[in-house]
Design a protein around this motif. Structure first.
Motif, PDB file in Angstrom:
ATOM      1  N   GLU A  76       0.838  -1.195   0.000  1.00 55.56           N
ATOM      2  CA  GLU A  76       0.000   0.000   0.000  1.00 55.56           C
ATOM      3  C   GLU A  76       0.874   1.247   0.000  1.00 55.56           C
ATOM      4  OE1 GLU A  76      -2.531  -0.279   3.414  1.00 55.56           O
ATOM      5  OE2 GLU A  76      -3.920  -1.622   2.387  1.00 55.56           O
ATOM      6  N   THR A  77       0.308   2.319  -0.514  1.00 57.90           N
ATOM      7  CA  THR A  77       0.961   3.621  -0.446  1.00 57.90           C
ATOM      8  C   THR A  77      -0.114   4.654  -0.160  1.00 57.90           C
ATOM      9  OG1 THR A  77       2.539   5.097  -1.548  1.00 57.90           O
ATOM     10  CG2 THR A  77       0.856   4.090  -2.938  1.00 57.90           C
ATOM     11  N   ARG A  78       0.273   5.696   0.538  1.00 55.06           N
ATOM     12  CA  ARG A  78      -0.682   6.706   0.997  1.00 55.06           C
ATOM     13  C   ARG A  78      -0.126   8.111   0.772  1.00 55.06           C
ATOM     14  NH1 ARG A  78      -1.123   2.380   4.318  1.00 55.06           N
ATOM     15  NH2 ARG A  78      -3.208   1.755   4.909  1.00 55.06           N
ATOM     16  N   TRP A  79      -1.012   9.083   0.861  1.00 53.96           N
ATOM     17  CA  TRP A  79      -0.602  10.479   0.839  1.00 53.96           C
ATOM     18  C   TRP A  79       0.252  10.742   2.060  1.00 53.96           C
ATOM     19  CZ3 TRP A  79      -1.629  14.253   4.529  1.00 53.96           C
ATOM     20  CH2 TRP A  79      -1.226  15.537   4.177  1.00 53.96           C
ATOM     21  N   PRO A  80       1.357  11.434   1.968  1.00 54.64           N
ATOM     22  CA  PRO A  80       2.008  12.092   0.829  1.00 54.64           C
ATOM     23  C   PRO A  80       3.246  11.339   0.348  1.00 54.64           C
ATOM     24  CG  PRO A  80       2.831  13.090   2.819  1.00 54.64           C
ATOM     25  CD  PRO A  80       1.932  11.926   3.239  1.00 54.64           C
ATOM     26  N   ASP A  81       3.170  10.019   0.242  1.00 53.26           N
ATOM     27  CA  ASP A  81       4.339   9.214  -0.131  1.00 53.26           C
ATOM     28  C   ASP A  81       4.942   9.672  -1.461  1.00 53.26           C
ATOM     29  OD1 ASP A  81       4.034   7.634   2.120  1.00 53.26           O
ATOM     30  OD2 ASP A  81       3.148   5.936   1.044  1.00 53.26           O
ATOM     31  N   ALA A  82       6.270   9.718  -1.481  1.00 56.93           N
ATOM     32  CA  ALA A  82       7.008   9.956  -2.724  1.00 56.93           C
ATOM     33  C   ALA A  82       7.212   8.600  -3.398  1.00 56.93           C
ATOM     34  CB  ALA A  82       8.343  10.616  -2.422  1.00 56.93           C
ATOM     35  N   LEU A  83       6.969   8.563  -4.698  1.00 58.09           N
ATOM     36  CA  LEU A  83       7.097   7.345  -5.489  1.00 58.09           C
ATOM     37  C   LEU A  83       8.076   7.561  -6.639  1.00 58.09           C
ATOM     38  CD1 LEU A  83       3.286   6.524  -5.910  1.00 58.09           C
ATOM     39  CD2 LEU A  83       4.829   5.679  -4.122  1.00 58.09           C
ATOM     40  N   VAL A  84       8.590   6.483  -7.162  1.00 55.31           N
ATOM     41  CA  VAL A  84       9.350   6.504  -8.401  1.00 55.31           C
ATOM     42  C   VAL A  84       8.732   5.431  -9.289  1.00 55.31           C
ATOM     43  CG1 VAL A  84      11.579   6.125  -9.510  1.00 55.31           C
ATOM     44  CG2 VAL A  84      11.474   7.272  -7.290  1.00 55.31           C
ATOM     45  N   VAL A  85       8.374   5.822 -10.513  1.00 56.43           N
ATOM     46  CA  VAL A  85       7.826   4.860 -11.467  1.00 56.43           C
ATOM     47  C   VAL A  85       8.917   4.548 -12.484  1.00 56.43           C
ATOM     48  CG1 VAL A  85       6.026   4.352 -13.154  1.00 56.43           C
ATOM     49  CG2 VAL A  85       5.509   5.814 -11.182  1.00 56.43           C
ATOM     50  N   GLU A  86       9.351   3.297 -12.491  1.00 58.05           N
ATOM     51  CA  GLU A  86      10.309   2.846 -13.497  1.00 58.05           C
ATOM     52  C   GLU A  86       9.514   2.316 -14.682  1.00 58.05           C
ATOM     53  OE1 GLU A  86      14.076   1.327 -10.925  1.00 58.05           O
ATOM     54  OE2 GLU A  86      12.438  -0.110 -11.188  1.00 58.05           O
ATOM     55  N   THR A  87       9.898   2.758 -15.879  1.00 57.98           N
ATOM     56  CA  THR A  87       9.234   2.306 -17.098  1.00 57.98           C
ATOM     57  C   THR A  87      10.234   1.511 -17.922  1.00 57.98           C
ATOM     58  OG1 THR A  87       7.783   4.233 -17.111  1.00 57.98           O
ATOM     59  CG2 THR A  87       8.012   3.036 -19.188  1.00 57.98           C
ATOM     60  N   ARG A 105       8.076   2.813  -3.655  1.00 63.01           N
ATOM     61  CA  ARG A 105       7.948   3.820  -2.601  1.00 63.01           C
ATOM     62  C   ARG A 105       9.364   4.285  -2.281  1.00 63.01           C
ATOM     63  NH1 ARG A 105       4.352   1.353   1.067  1.00 63.01           N
ATOM     64  NH2 ARG A 105       6.140   0.185   1.798  1.00 63.01           N
ATOM     65  N   GLU A 106       9.616   5.574  -2.439  1.00 60.37           N
ATOM     66  CA  GLU A 106      10.966   6.103  -2.304  1.00 60.37           C
ATOM     67  C   GLU A 106      11.549   5.906  -0.905  1.00 60.37           C
ATOM     68  OE1 GLU A 106      12.202  10.492  -2.642  1.00 60.37           O
ATOM     69  OE2 GLU A 106      12.294   9.708  -4.695  1.00 60.37           O
ATOM     70  N   ALA A 107      10.739   6.034   0.131  1.00 60.98           N
ATOM     71  CA  ALA A 107      11.228   5.979   1.512  1.00 60.98           C
ATOM     72  C   ALA A 107      11.917   4.670   1.854  1.00 60.98           C
ATOM     73  CB  ALA A 107      10.082   6.238   2.494  1.00 60.98           C
ATOM     74  N   ASP A 108      11.371   3.547   1.359  1.00 57.95           N
ATOM     75  CA  ASP A 108      11.945   2.248   1.724  1.00 57.95           C
ATOM     76  C   ASP A 108      12.234   1.337   0.531  1.00 57.95           C
ATOM     77  OD1 ASP A 108       9.373   1.554   0.992  1.00 57.95           O
ATOM     78  OD2 ASP A 108       8.806   0.729   2.943  1.00 57.95           O
ATOM     79  N   GLY A 109      11.977   1.829  -0.671  1.00 55.48           N
ATOM     80  CA  GLY A 109      12.250   1.036  -1.870  1.00 55.48           C
ATOM     81  C   GLY A 109      11.264  -0.084  -2.128  1.00 55.48           C
ATOM     82  N   ALA A 110      10.202  -0.154  -1.327  1.00 58.34           N
ATOM     83  CA  ALA A 110       9.208  -1.219  -1.501  1.00 58.34           C
ATOM     84  C   ALA A 110       8.504  -1.079  -2.849  1.00 58.34           C
ATOM     85  CB  ALA A 110       8.177  -1.171  -0.384  1.00 58.34           C
ATOM     86  N   THR A 111       8.268  -2.223  -3.496  1.00 63.31           N
ATOM     87  CA  THR A 111       7.490  -2.217  -4.734  1.00 63.31           C
ATOM     88  C   THR A 111       6.018  -2.119  -4.363  1.00 63.31           C
ATOM     89  OG1 THR A 111       9.137  -3.546  -5.885  1.00 63.31           O
ATOM     90  CG2 THR A 111       6.922  -3.488  -6.836  1.00 63.31           C
TER      91      THR A 111
END
Length: 144
Positions: A76-87, A105-111
């Motif tokens: 799960e991810t919630r506001w205001p999590d920073a994300l990185v989308v790899e394409t 999820r940028e904070a912990d690298g979780a997919t």
């Protein structure tokens, strides 16, 4: 029904796009909603293609349409999590371009999720799929 896990082709990553979960992306479960995820994926895909000087509305003279979309959620991810989308975009088939996304999820690298969308180029006159033009193939090959 057996669940088949999407395999993300890490060797074919063409772009990484930072995003933030917005408050309007939240659903009743207080996490990122499916509809919002699809919109975030679309943004990341458009930016990734633009980095190759390609546009969904003009891929070698043809617009593209989504033929199918598969999404698998891992966290799960919630506001205001920073994300990185790899394409990642492997070499296209004859009439389809497979675009893969891995949302981290940028904070912990979780997919957070893995997704695959197949794009087809359409002749606007006939409405029928066309072969992927050489110029599009070359632009995508230059990305890998």
């Amino acid at each position: 029904m057996e669940r088949v896990r999407l395999s993300f082709p890490a060797n074919d990553v063409v772009h990484r796009h930072p995003l933030t979960v917005r408050i309007t992306d939240m659903n009743y479960g207080r996490h990122l909603g499916h509809d919002a995820l699809v919109s975030l994926l679309h943004e990341a895909r458009v930016v990734a293609l633009a980095s190759r000087e390609l546009h969904e509305w003009d891929l070698g003279g043809y617009p593209c349409v989504a033929a199918d979309l598969a999404v698998q959620y891992q966290a799960e991810t919630r506001w205001p999590d920073a994300l990185v989308v790899e394409t990642a975009i492997p070499a296209p088939g004859r009439k389809a371009i497979g675009v893969y996304h891995r949302i981290l999820r940028e904070a912990d690298g979780a997919t957070v999720a893995t997704a695959r969308i197949n794009l087809m180029l359409i002749d606007p006159q006939s409405g029928r799929p066309v072969a992927i033009p050489a110029g599009v193939r070359e632009a995508l090959a230059g990305a890998n």
